[in-house]
Design a protein around this motif. Structure first.
Motif, PDB file in Angstrom:
ATOM      1  N   GLY A   1       0.807  -1.212   0.000  1.00 58.30           N
ATOM      2  CA  GLY A   1       0.000   0.000   0.000  1.00 58.30           C
ATOM      3  C   GLY A   1       0.839   1.260   0.000  1.00 58.30           C
ATOM      4  N   MET A   2       1.917   1.282   0.783  1.00 55.72           N
ATOM      5  CA  MET A   2       2.805   2.442   0.823  1.00 55.72           C
ATOM      6  C   MET A   2       3.426   2.701  -0.541  1.00 55.72           C
ATOM      7  N   VAL A   3       3.892   1.649  -1.177  1.00 55.93           N
ATOM      8  CA  VAL A   3       4.510   1.790  -2.493  1.00 55.93           C
ATOM      9  C   VAL A   3       3.522   2.367  -3.490  1.00 55.93           C
ATOM     10  N   LEU A   4       2.319   1.825  -3.528  1.00 53.92           N
ATOM     11  CA  LEU A   4       1.320   2.295  -4.484  1.00 53.92           C
ATOM     12  C   LEU A   4       0.923   3.748  -4.216  1.00 53.92           C
ATOM     13  N   ALA A   5       0.747   4.101  -2.940  1.00 54.10           N
ATOM     14  CA  ALA A   5       0.306   5.457  -2.606  1.00 54.10           C
ATOM     15  C   ALA A   5       1.331   6.498  -3.042  1.00 54.10           C
ATOM     16  N   PHE A   6       2.601   6.236  -2.787  1.00 49.99           N
ATOM     17  CA  PHE A   6       3.623   7.231  -3.097  1.00 49.99           C
ATOM     18  C   PHE A   6       4.063   7.179  -4.560  1.00 49.99           C
ATOM     19  N   VAL A   7       4.276   5.992  -5.100  1.00 50.02           N
ATOM     20  CA  VAL A   7       4.802   5.890  -6.457  1.00 50.02           C
ATOM     21  C   VAL A   7       3.749   6.254  -7.492  1.00 50.02           C
ATOM     22  N   VAL A   8       2.518   5.810  -7.289  1.00 46.48           N
ATOM     23  CA  VAL A   8       1.475   6.107  -8.269  1.00 46.48           C
ATOM     24  C   VAL A   8       0.837   7.470  -7.983  1.00 46.48           C
ATOM     25  N   TYR A   9       0.253   7.632  -6.814  1.00 45.51           N
ATOM     26  CA  TYR A   9      -0.527   8.851  -6.553  1.00 45.51           C
ATOM     27  C   TYR A   9       0.349  10.102  -6.435  1.00 45.51           C
ATOM     28  N   TYR A  10       1.289  10.087  -5.506  1.00 50.89           N
ATOM     29  CA  TYR A  10       2.088  11.286  -5.271  1.00 50.89           C
ATOM     30  C   TYR A  10       2.955  11.633  -6.475  1.00 50.89           C
ATOM     31  N   ASN A  11       3.645  10.654  -7.005  1.00 54.61           N
ATOM     32  CA  ASN A  11       4.544  10.904  -8.126  1.00 54.61           C
ATOM     33  C   ASN A  11       3.783  11.341  -9.372  1.00 54.61           C
ATOM     34  N   LEU A  12       2.620  10.733  -9.607  1.00 58.71           N
ATOM     35  CA  LEU A  12       1.853  11.049 -10.804  1.00 58.71           C
ATOM     36  C   LEU A  12       1.210  12.428 -10.708  1.00 58.71           C
ATOM     37  N   THR A  13       0.810  12.834  -9.520  1.00 53.03           N
ATOM     38  CA  THR A  13       0.276  14.185  -9.347  1.00 53.03           C
ATOM     39  C   THR A  13       1.309  15.217  -9.776  1.00 53.03           C
ATOM     40  N   GLY A  14       2.550  15.044  -9.322  1.00 52.92           N
ATOM     41  CA  GLY A  14       3.622  15.950  -9.718  1.00 52.92           C
ATOM     42  C   GLY A  14       3.886  15.921 -11.214  1.00 52.92           C
ATOM     43  N   ALA A  15       3.789  14.738 -11.812  1.00 55.41           N
ATOM     44  CA  ALA A  15       4.028  14.622 -13.257  1.00 55.41           C
ATOM     45  C   ALA A  15       2.962  15.377 -14.048  1.00 55.41           C
ATOM     46  N   TYR A  16       1.695  15.229 -13.662  1.00 58.80           N
ATOM     47  CA  TYR A  16       0.629  15.957 -14.354  1.00 58.80           C
ATOM     48  C   TYR A  16       0.826  17.466 -14.235  1.00 58.80           C
ATOM     49  N   VAL A  17       1.180  17.925 -13.043  1.00 58.48           N
ATOM     50  CA  VAL A  17       1.378  19.357 -12.831  1.00 58.48           C
ATOM     51  C   VAL A  17       2.552  19.869 -13.666  1.00 58.48           C
ATOM     52  N   ALA A  18       3.643  19.107 -13.682  1.00 57.99           N
ATOM     53  CA  ALA A  18       4.822  19.525 -14.439  1.00 57.99           C
ATOM     54  C   ALA A  18       4.538  19.581 -15.931  1.00 57.99           C
ATOM     55  N   ARG A  19       3.882  18.566 -16.483  1.00 56.02           N
ATOM     56  CA  ARG A  19       3.600  18.548 -17.924  1.00 56.02           C
ATOM     57  C   ARG A  19       2.587  19.627 -18.301  1.00 56.02           C
ATOM     58  N   ARG A  20       1.664  19.922 -17.410  1.00 56.36           N
ATOM     59  CA  ARG A  20       0.716  20.998 -17.670  1.00 56.36           C
ATOM     60  C   ARG A  20       1.428  22.348 -17.700  1.00 56.36           C
TER      61      ARG A  20
END
Length: 279
Positions: free
Chosen positions: A81-100
């Motif tokens: 659960g920890m891996v999924l929460a940080f690698v998918v959710y947190y990391n992907l939020t930053g990626a969307y913001v950066a690409r936008r």
């Protein structure tokens, strides 16, 4: 490969490109950008592992006052659960913001790729990395703790699909309220805290008061995490372990609740996701 090249990754597949080719092209471009971002790599690789390292002692202390707690199953479930929460959710939020912010998303929409392909393609590296880390955690944990084989792999798969889909959609929603990559640490905190403390990762549901546990079972990520645990160990902690057939009855409420949250998160992503910076 530069950031701008991500916008042309889809057209590189040619005029007859398929959805799969476009996804792979977008994923390859995003993976290159991820590998060049040391902060994102640290968050994706080291931070979850550092948190996992402290889980065993935390769960062991909880087991002292709750003799029925299965520390091994809770440890593996919490680590995944920890891996999924940080690698998918947190990391992907930053990626969307950066690409936008770099106008990559806006440029990609002028090409062949559909909106869902753009969002999914951006998520490919994060999801692939999370699955790889979960596999390592599962294999190493099973070997070190001498755990039995999964009771119902289908439920484990269903749990992974639900939690990854929900976290991807929640990342898209969170990015709409995140102005910069740096502020993602603040905007993602509510979901991260809910998943850690309310979804049984740091505090297993079976050690909570009954009413609080019932409320926590209704949180967005809890049903999926419970399915993963149920599929591997034959129990979600609320009852004795059962075999393959017996797990389906216990899984039914989790499947329904998890599907509802996935639909709501997907609706929120469609409704609130922003493709270009605010003016």
């Amino acid at each position: 490969m530069t950031t701008a090249s991500a916008a042309s990754a889809v057209t590189a597949a040619g005029p007859q490109s398929t959805a799969v080719r476009r996804l792979l092209a977008l994923g390859r471009a995003e993976a290159t950008l991820l590998l060049r971002n040391r902060t994102a790599l640290f968050t994706a690789l080291l931070l979850p592992l550092l948190l996992v390292a402290g889980l065993h002692s935390l769960l062991t202390r909880q087991a002292e006052s709750n003799p029925g707690l299965d520390v091994d199953s809770a440890l593996v479930n919490s680590s995944v659960g920890m891996v999924l929460a940080f690698v998918v959710y947190y990391n992907l939020t930053g990626a969307y913001v950066a690409r936008r912010g770099e106008l990559v998303l806006k440029r990609l929409r002028t090409g062949e790729a559909r909106d869902i392909e753009i969002l999914a393609g951006t998520a490919v590296p994060s999801v692939a990395l999370a699955l790889m880390m979960c596999t390592v955690v599962g294999v190493v944990g099973a070997s070190a703790l001498k755990l039995s084989a999964p009771v119902n792999p289908l439920l484990m798969l269903a749990g992974l699909v639900l939690v990854i889909g929900t976290l991807m959609a929640l990342a898209a929603v969170s990015s709409a309220f995140t102005r910069t990559v740096e502020s993602a640490g603040i905007t993602t905190m509510p979901i991260l805290l809910l998943s850690q403390f309310g979804s049984g990762l740091l505090i297993p549901l079976e050690v909570m008061p009954d009413r609080m546990a019932d409320i926590c079972r209704l949180l967005p990520t809890t049903p999926a995490f419970q399915l993963i645990r149920l599929g591997w160990f034959g129990t979600d902690g609320s009852a004795a372990a059962t075999g393959f057939a017996g797990t389906w009855a216990t899984a039914a409420p989790h499947l329904v609740t998890g599907s509802i949250w996935l639909a709501l998160a997907a609706w929120g992503a469609v409704r609130y996701f922003r493709w270009e910076p605010r003016r």
